[in-house]
Design an enzyme around this catalytic site. Sequence first.
Site, PDB file in Angstrom:
ATOM      1  N   ALA A 294       3.020  -1.977   4.035  1.00 50.44           N
ATOM      2  CA  ALA A 294       2.772  -0.975   5.070  1.00 50.44           C
ATOM      3  C   ALA A 294       2.260  -1.727   6.289  1.00 50.44           C
ATOM      4  O   ALA A 294       1.393  -2.594   6.168  1.00 50.44           O
ATOM      5  CB  ALA A 294       1.746   0.047   4.592  1.00 50.44           C
TER       6      ALA A 294
ATOM      7  N   ASN B 112       1.885   3.512  10.780  1.00 52.61           N
ATOM      8  CA  ASN B 112       1.176   4.032  11.954  1.00 52.61           C
ATOM      9  C   ASN B 112       1.548   3.161  13.136  1.00 52.61           C
ATOM     10  O   ASN B 112       2.066   2.058  12.967  1.00 52.61           O
ATOM     11  CB  ASN B 112      -0.345   3.980  11.726  1.00 52.61           C
TER      12      ASN B 112
ATOM     13  N   SER C 109       0.818  -1.213   0.000  1.00 58.34           N
ATOM     14  CA  SER C 109       0.000   0.000   0.000  1.00 58.34           C
ATOM     15  C   SER C 109       0.851   1.263   0.000  1.00 58.34           C
ATOM     16  O   SER C 109       1.680   1.467   0.887  1.00 58.34           O
ATOM     17  CB  SER C 109      -0.920   0.017   1.229  1.00 58.34           C
TER      18      SER C 109
ATOM     19  N   MET D 117      -1.522  -7.143   7.029  1.00 59.58           N
ATOM     20  CA  MET D 117      -2.538  -8.047   6.478  1.00 59.58           C
ATOM     21  C   MET D 117      -2.063  -8.723   5.190  1.00 59.58           C
ATOM     22  O   MET D 117      -2.891  -9.094   4.355  1.00 59.58           O
ATOM     23  CB  MET D 117      -3.825  -7.261   6.216  1.00 59.58           C
ATOM     24  N   SER D 118      -0.767  -8.872   5.031  1.00 59.96           N
ATOM     25  CA  SER D 118      -0.250  -9.430   3.778  1.00 59.96           C
ATOM     26  C   SER D 118       1.070 -10.148   4.034  1.00 59.96           C
ATOM     27  O   SER D 118       1.366 -10.545   5.152  1.00 59.96           O
ATOM     28  CB  SER D 118      -0.043  -8.307   2.751  1.00 59.96           C
TER      29      SER D 118
ATOM     30  N   TYR E  46      -8.200 -10.993   2.782  1.00 60.55           N
ATOM     31  CA  TYR E  46      -9.432 -10.338   3.218  1.00 60.55           C
ATOM     32  C   TYR E  46     -10.297  -9.859   2.044  1.00 60.55           C
ATOM     33  O   TYR E  46     -11.474  -9.532   2.228  1.00 60.55           O
ATOM     34  CB  TYR E  46      -9.145  -9.167   4.167  1.00 60.55           C
ATOM     35  N   GLU E  47      -9.725  -9.812   0.836  1.00 59.46           N
ATOM     36  CA  GLU E  47     -10.524  -9.422  -0.330  1.00 59.46           C
ATOM     37  C   GLU E  47     -11.453 -10.548  -0.783  1.00 59.46           C
ATOM     38  O   GLU E  47     -12.271 -10.354  -1.682  1.00 59.46           O
ATOM     39  CB  GLU E  47      -9.606  -9.022  -1.485  1.00 59.46           C
TER      40      GLU E  47
ATOM     41  N   HIS F 182      -3.303   0.421  -4.681  1.00 58.49           N
ATOM     42  CA  HIS F 182      -2.787  -0.722  -5.435  1.00 58.49           C
ATOM     43  C   HIS F 182      -3.250  -0.585  -6.885  1.00 58.49           C
ATOM     44  O   HIS F 182      -4.430  -0.765  -7.184  1.00 58.49           O
ATOM     45  CB  HIS F 182      -3.301  -2.041  -4.836  1.00 58.49           C
TER      46      HIS F 182
ATOM     47  N   HIS G 117      -5.022  -9.747  -1.335  1.00 60.16           N
ATOM     48  CA  HIS G 117      -5.117 -10.018   0.093  1.00 60.16           C
ATOM     49  C   HIS G 117      -6.189 -11.071   0.363  1.00 60.16           C
ATOM     50  O   HIS G 117      -7.207 -11.143  -0.339  1.00 60.16           O
ATOM     51  CB  HIS G 117      -5.475  -8.747   0.875  1.00 60.16           C
TER      52      HIS G 117
ATOM     53  N   HIS H 227      -6.988   3.964   6.741  1.00 63.78           N
ATOM     54  CA  HIS H 227      -6.160   3.673   5.564  1.00 63.78           C
ATOM     55  C   HIS H 227      -5.576   4.970   5.003  1.00 63.78           C
ATOM     56  O   HIS H 227      -4.482   4.968   4.433  1.00 63.78           O
ATOM     57  CB  HIS H 227      -7.008   2.964   4.503  1.00 63.78           C
TER      58      HIS H 227
END
Length: 273
Positions: free
Chosen positions: A112, A234, A29, A210-211, A84-85, A60, A82, A246
């Site tokens: 990120a 963050n 990201s 998350m990746s 989660y997609e 992306h 991902h 995000h």
Amino acid sequence: MNRTELLEASSYVKRQLKETPKIGLILGSGLGVLGDEIEEPIVIPYSDIPHFPESTVAGHKGQLIAGNLEGKQVIAMQGRFHYYEGYSMEQVTFPVRVMKDLGIESIIVTNAAGGINESFNPGDLMLITDHINNMGNNPLIGKNDEELGPRFPDLSQSYDREYIRYAEECAKEIGIQIQKGVYIGNTGPTYETPAEVRMLRAFGGDAVGMSTVPEVIVSRHAGIRVLGISCISNMAAGILDQPLTHHEVMETTERVRENFLTFVKKIISTLPL
């Protein structure tokens, strides 16, 4: 893994390329800007590649870019997939299989991530020394194809130690201070709760995202050497007592853009393959 789909995808990409790439890049990201630095670029939208998923996340672009970067032939993913997609682990890691079939032997994976280690600051770059798979799944579950890799791959050196030492030297040469640490992969798409962050810190995590973990597992299964870099976008929930968005992730990656580009380009220019 469907070998027919893999061969159809890699054959399509090969027909677009002028030279064989040696280094693969997976850009997370806000970090796809590195792809814009590639000279004489060949751009291949994911939607044109047979059996490729399409990226649905802001930041992306959703395309492969192949060409010359710092004197090396590379192929970069501007945007990843991902879990989660709604994609399967096989779909998430399909591009790694394709890159291996193209001839890739080394891969630089970026992301990120939220900082768990309280000595970190937003904007820090962290070399990943190891990871914890907290996704509750593994891309190698199912029947194993011995031609793609062993049934029980060794992950004791998921992130290549020689590459880590090399990246540290590159950082010193260009005067960039970097962190090192353990990345924890969660499914998302929710950010962690403060209680979960405390748990992940107790696990030994320094950053969370998350990746990355699925792609690294498949890279090692395929015998690809890996260097992992997290941009601490963050601080994780409960550390600074502020909501996570995000938008903040994208703002931070934009702020550290020059350091990120300088660092990765320095690594690529003389990376021992």
